[in-house]
Enzyme design. Sequence first.
Site, short mmCIF file in Angstrom:
data_model
loop_
_atom_site.label_atom_id
_atom_site.label_comp_id
_atom_site.label_asym_id
_atom_site.label_seq_id
_atom_site.Cartn_x
_atom_site.Cartn_y
_atom_site.Cartn_z
N SER A 156 -3.30 3.52 -2.48
CA SER A 156 -3.84 4.07 -1.23
C SER A 156 -3.46 3.19 -0.05
O SER A 156 -3.12 2.02 -0.22
CB SER A 156 -5.37 4.16 -1.31
N ASP A 193 -5.83 -2.16 -0.52
CA ASP A 193 -5.88 -3.62 -0.68
C ASP A 193 -6.65 -3.99 -1.94
O ASP A 193 -6.26 -4.88 -2.69
CB ASP A 193 -6.53 -4.28 0.54
N THR A 215 0.84 -1.19 0.00
CA THR A 215 0.00 0.00 0.00
C THR A 215 0.88 1.24 0.00
O THR A 215 2.09 1.15 0.09
CB THR A 215 -0.93 -0.01 1.22
N GLY A 216 0.29 2.38 -0.08
CA GLY A 216 1.04 3.62 -0.14
C GLY A 216 1.91 3.83 1.08
O GLY A 216 3.07 4.24 0.97
N THR A 268 3.25 1.59 3.12
CA THR A 268 4.38 0.67 3.08
C THR A 268 5.35 1.06 1.96
O THR A 268 6.57 1.03 2.15
CB THR A 268 3.89 -0.78 2.87
N HIS A 299 -9.63 -3.37 9.08
CA HIS A 299 -9.95 -3.75 7.70
C HIS A 299 -9.60 -5.22 7.45
O HIS A 299 -9.12 -5.59 6.39
CB HIS A 299 -9.26 -2.80 6.70
N GLY A 348 -4.17 0.76 3.08
CA GLY A 348 -5.11 -0.35 3.15
C GLY A 348 -6.53 0.03 3.52
O GLY A 348 -7.48 -0.28 2.80
#
Length: 93
Positions: free
Chosen positions: A20, A27, A1-2, A4, A54, A22
């Site tokens: 984006s 995801d 994701t962004g 990470t 989530h 998660g």
Amino acid sequence: TGSTGRALSTLGLKVDRLVSSGPLGGDQEIGGMISQGEVAAVFFFTDPLTAHPHDDDIKALIRICAVHDTLMATNPSTGYAVVHTLQHTDYGV
């Protein structure tokens, strides 16, 4: 994701595409990329002792990796195995 991806970039690792976070749909963005054959492997580490708001999204990502036979690492040990596989085979090329 962004989140990470930005963290990995600060370590000097090349990140081709940020999505984006998660909880904001990252995801699902990754799942779409997997469905289109754009992803060779997924590295998705979570804290197994912590609840995740989530969690259903995480389960969906794991499922889409299984459906499309995409390598997925969920902890450091499987991460090393995936990196080794990508470095020493033609998997995902």
